[in-house]
Design a protein around this motif. Structure first.
Motif, PDB file in Angstrom:
ATOM      1  N   GLY A 128       1.068  -0.958   0.058  1.00  0.00           N
ATOM      2  CA  GLY A 128       0.261   0.118   0.543  1.00  0.00           C
ATOM      3  C   GLY A 128       1.060   1.373  -0.083  1.00  0.00           C
ATOM      4  O   GLY A 128       0.356   2.067  -0.892  1.00  0.00           O
ATOM      5  N   ALA A 129       1.849   1.271   0.513  1.00  0.00           N
ATOM      6  CA  ALA A 129       2.597   1.984   0.947  1.00  0.00           C
ATOM      7  C   ALA A 129       2.930   2.301  -0.765  1.00  0.00           C
ATOM      8  O   ALA A 129       3.256   3.972  -1.016  1.00  0.00           O
ATOM      9  N   ILE A 130       4.059   1.601  -1.096  1.00  0.00           N
ATOM     10  CA  ILE A 130       4.849   1.861  -2.299  1.00  0.00           C
ATOM     11  C   ILE A 130       3.777   2.348  -3.831  1.00  0.00           C
ATOM     12  O   ILE A 130       4.037   3.438  -4.266  1.00  0.00           O
ATOM     13  N   LYS A 131       2.573   1.811  -3.555  1.00  0.00           N
ATOM     14  CA  LYS A 131       1.569   2.118  -4.815  1.00  0.00           C
ATOM     15  C   LYS A 131       1.390   3.678  -4.453  1.00  0.00           C
ATOM     16  O   LYS A 131       0.936   4.407  -5.436  1.00  0.00           O
ATOM     17  N   VAL A 132       1.095   4.681  -3.355  1.00  0.00           N
ATOM     18  CA  VAL A 132       0.765   6.067  -3.210  1.00  0.00           C
ATOM     19  C   VAL A 132       2.380   6.829  -3.060  1.00  0.00           C
ATOM     20  O   VAL A 132       2.428   7.676  -4.170  1.00  0.00           O
ATOM     21  N   ALA A 133       3.195   6.516  -2.907  1.00  0.00           N
ATOM     22  CA  ALA A 133       4.537   6.573  -3.190  1.00  0.00           C
ATOM     23  C   ALA A 133       4.788   6.934  -4.916  1.00  0.00           C
ATOM     24  O   ALA A 133       4.856   7.445  -4.805  1.00  0.00           O
ATOM     25  N   VAL A 134       4.317   5.803  -5.407  1.00  0.00           N
ATOM     26  CA  VAL A 134       4.693   5.559  -6.823  1.00  0.00           C
ATOM     27  C   VAL A 134       3.673   6.687  -7.800  1.00  0.00           C
ATOM     28  O   VAL A 134       3.322   7.835  -8.433  1.00  0.00           O
ATOM     29  N   GLY A 135       2.463   6.747  -6.819  1.00  0.00           N
ATOM     30  CA  GLY A 135       0.925   7.598  -7.002  1.00  0.00           C
ATOM     31  C   GLY A 135       1.813   8.982  -7.182  1.00  0.00           C
ATOM     32  O   GLY A 135       1.326  10.471  -7.367  1.00  0.00           O
ATOM     33  N   ALA A 136       2.666   9.669  -6.477  1.00  0.00           N
ATOM     34  CA  ALA A 136       2.762  10.382  -5.435  1.00  0.00           C
ATOM     35  C   ALA A 136       4.184  11.401  -6.476  1.00  0.00           C
ATOM     36  O   ALA A 136       4.724  12.428  -6.399  1.00  0.00           O
ATOM     37  N   GLY A 137       4.534  10.161  -7.415  1.00  0.00           N
ATOM     38  CA  GLY A 137       5.199  10.298  -8.347  1.00  0.00           C
ATOM     39  C   GLY A 137       7.352  10.290  -7.614  1.00  0.00           C
ATOM     40  O   GLY A 137       8.257  10.694  -8.884  1.00  0.00           O
ATOM     41  N   LEU A 138       7.047   9.452  -6.933  1.00  0.00           N
ATOM     42  CA  LEU A 138       8.420   9.432  -6.293  1.00  0.00           C
ATOM     43  C   LEU A 138       8.637   7.750  -6.592  1.00  0.00           C
ATOM     44  O   LEU A 138       8.095   7.369  -7.314  1.00  0.00           O
ATOM     45  N   ARG A 139      10.103   7.720  -6.331  1.00  0.00           N
ATOM     46  CA  ARG A 139      10.673   6.442  -6.839  1.00  0.00           C
ATOM     47  C   ARG A 139      11.199   5.880  -6.048  1.00  0.00           C
ATOM     48  O   ARG A 139      11.644   6.240  -5.171  1.00  0.00           O
ATOM     49  N   VAL A 140      10.502   4.418  -5.786  1.00  0.00           N
ATOM     50  CA  VAL A 140      11.080   4.093  -5.095  1.00  0.00           C
ATOM     51  C   VAL A 140      12.118   2.943  -6.101  1.00  0.00           C
ATOM     52  O   VAL A 140      11.855   1.463  -6.682  1.00  0.00           O
ATOM     53  N   PRO A 141      13.018   2.655  -5.642  1.00  0.00           N
ATOM     54  CA  PRO A 141      13.759   2.972  -4.154  1.00  0.00           C
ATOM     55  C   PRO A 141      14.889   4.476  -4.489  1.00  0.00           C
ATOM     56  O   PRO A 141      15.198   4.261  -2.795  1.00  0.00           O
ATOM     57  N   ASP A 142      14.925   4.955  -5.458  1.00  0.00           N
ATOM     58  CA  ASP A 142      15.657   6.315  -5.314  1.00  0.00           C
ATOM     59  C   ASP A 142      15.480   7.129  -4.434  1.00  0.00           C
ATOM     60  O   ASP A 142      16.078   7.610  -3.862  1.00  0.00           O
ATOM     61  N   ASP A 143      13.873   7.833  -4.189  1.00  0.00           N
ATOM     62  CA  ASP A 143      13.305   8.416  -3.222  1.00  0.00           C
ATOM     63  C   ASP A 143      13.276   8.129  -1.825  1.00  0.00           C
ATOM     64  O   ASP A 143      13.224   9.199  -0.910  1.00  0.00           O
ATOM     65  N   VAL A 144      12.415   6.839  -2.180  1.00  0.00           N
ATOM     66  CA  VAL A 144      12.106   6.178  -0.529  1.00  0.00           C
ATOM     67  C   VAL A 144      12.296   4.753  -0.877  1.00  0.00           C
ATOM     68  O   VAL A 144      12.103   4.381  -1.534  1.00  0.00           O
ATOM     69  N   SER A 145      13.104   4.125   0.098  1.00  0.00           N
ATOM     70  CA  SER A 145      13.656   2.976   0.165  1.00  0.00           C
ATOM     71  C   SER A 145      12.324   2.519   1.472  1.00  0.00           C
ATOM     72  O   SER A 145      11.500   3.039   2.038  1.00  0.00           O
ATOM     73  N   ILE A 146      11.687   1.019   0.506  1.00  0.00           N
ATOM     74  CA  ILE A 146      10.390   0.470   1.402  1.00  0.00           C
ATOM     75  C   ILE A 146      10.622  -0.796   2.187  1.00  0.00           C
ATOM     76  O   ILE A 146      10.796  -2.478   0.911  1.00  0.00           O
ATOM     77  N   VAL A 147      10.744  -1.365   2.929  1.00  0.00           N
ATOM     78  CA  VAL A 147      10.891  -2.799   3.817  1.00  0.00           C
ATOM     79  C   VAL A 147       9.016  -3.407   4.050  1.00  0.00           C
ATOM     80  O   VAL A 147       8.839  -1.820   5.839  1.00  0.00           O
ATOM     81  N   GLY A 148       9.152  -4.450   4.005  1.00  0.00           N
ATOM     82  CA  GLY A 148       7.819  -4.755   4.509  1.00  0.00           C
ATOM     83  C   GLY A 148       8.286  -6.399   5.597  1.00  0.00           C
ATOM     84  O   GLY A 148       9.497  -6.441   5.973  1.00  0.00           O
ATOM     85  N   PHE A 149       7.398  -6.929   5.386  1.00  0.00           N
ATOM     86  CA  PHE A 149       7.871  -8.126   6.648  1.00  0.00           C
ATOM     87  C   PHE A 149       6.360  -9.082   6.052  1.00  0.00           C
ATOM     88  O   PHE A 149       5.956  -9.195   6.384  1.00  0.00           O
ATOM     89  N   ASP A 150       6.812 -10.242   6.400  1.00  0.00           N
ATOM     90  CA  ASP A 150       6.029 -11.695   6.294  1.00  0.00           C
ATOM     91  C   ASP A 150       6.760 -12.216   4.526  1.00  0.00           C
ATOM     92  O   ASP A 150       6.551 -13.899   4.753  1.00  0.00           O
TER      93      ASP A 150
END
Length: 347
Positions: free
Chosen positions: A260-282
């Motif tokens: 969910g976080a990645i979808k919002v970040a990308v929708g806001a024009g951010l690049r993952v992981p260049d602009d923000v790195s996101i780590v999950g669990f499971d």
């Protein structure tokens, strides 16, 4: 054609059901002439004991009860797959119940399992993940465990003496935070989970420990709890992005929140992981099929299920077991995490 039962065999052989049971199990001596008569009938009818007959013969049903909180969350089917594989090898099948996190429904299923005379119970989610479990709910489990062997999976009831098999979620969170720190991130947020659940509390405590150990500042506005869903991940990421100061790295309570976080970040024009790195669990199956592929912490879901069954089988056999079994998590690095960029540092 009507199925032949153990009662039919006993009636035609003019012996008791107990005698047929002794012939089938070899549990006690039976007169040779009687044994021959019973065995001849068993062979002529190609008799195979069904579940009820096995219960009468062996005082067991071959059933294991399994209560899960949410079958729509891929993590729980993964645990079940490991449990089912281990149980199948020993001839056990499952009575599977989906509680939807409803404590009253958990109680209904526990009673049903007692009525069905299951040989053991695996209990996941719900009340065993509460930071402060209601004493009546806790006592219900303790009482049930006094009649039927029970293993709690990835949860516990404080001071109950109940057996649990779980992954070290705190250690897994430390792996996730330290991974981002090693990549150069100094501004890291924690996202997701319900504050009254132990899995959230354990991970948040480990998150704060890793941040402090690295000499970084804790930012309360970057610790956002809500729930465990994709929609929750979206909501909390929107809150993060609305702040004047944004983190360059985000550790999520589970993979659903991370997606969910990645979808919002990308929708806001951010690049993952260049602009923000996101780590999950499971490390749910979707983690390696999502774009970008998700860096995450594996709870060894399959092993968690199989280990729980192995411990439960030991208990059903009357063996002594430890009160707690802990599995080590491991970090899986994929595409959603990377070196902190100059652009991310200046925004």
């Amino acid at each position: 054609m009507r199925q032949i039962t153990i009662y039919d065999i006993a009636r035609e052989a003019k012996v008791s059901v107990a005698t047929v049971s002794r012939v089938l199990n070899g549990s006690a001596p039976v007169r040779s002439s009687t044994r021959a008569k019973v065995e001849a009938l068993i062979q002529s009818y190609n008799f195979q004991p069904n579940g009820m007959a096995r219960s009468l013969l062996k005082k067991e049903t071959g059933l294991i009860g399994l209560i899960v909180p949410d079958l729509t969350n891929p993590f729980f089917p993964e645990v079940f797959a490991g449990a089912e594989g281990a149980a199948h090898q020993s001839g056990y099948t499952f009575l599977l119940s989906n509680s939807i996190g409803d404590y009253a429904r958990e109680s209904e299923y526990l009673q049903l399992m007692r009525e069905k005379r299951v040989d053991g119970i695996l209990f996941m989610g719900g009340r065993i993940n509460l930071k402060d479990c209601d004493p009546e709910l806790a006592q219900e489990l303790v009482q049930m465990a006094s009649h039927i062997p029970m293993v709690l999976v990835n949860g516990a009831i404080r001071n109950s003496g109940l057996v649990s098999v779980q992954t070290d979620e705190g250690a897994g969170t430390l792996l996730a935070v330290r991974h981002l720190i090693e990549l150069g991130h100094r501004e890291i947020a924690f996202l997701g989970g319900e504050s009254h659940m132990t899995t959230t509390a354990v991970k948040l405590r480990a998150f704060r420990k890793a941040i402090k150990e690295a000499g970084l500042a804790l930012r309360p506005e970057w610790e956002l709890t809500d729930s465990f869903s994709i929609d929750s991940g979206k909501r909390q990421m929107e809150r993060l992005l609305a702040l004047d100061s944004r983190p360059t790295g985000v550790v999520c309570v589970n993979d659903y929140n991370a997606i969910g976080a990645i979808k919002v970040a990308v929708g806001a024009g951010l690049r993952v992981p260049d602009d923000v790195s996101i780590v999950g669990f499971d490390d749910i199956p979707l983690a390696h099929d999502f774009i970008p592929e998700l860096t995450t912490v594996s709870q060894n879901a399959n092993e968690l299920g199989s280990t729980a069954v192995q411990v439960l089988q030991q208990m059903m056999s009357g063996e002594q077991v430890k009160k707690q079994y802990t599995l080590k998590p491991h970090l899986i690095v994929r595409q959603s995490s990377g070196q902190v960029s100059a652009r991310a540092l200046t925004e």
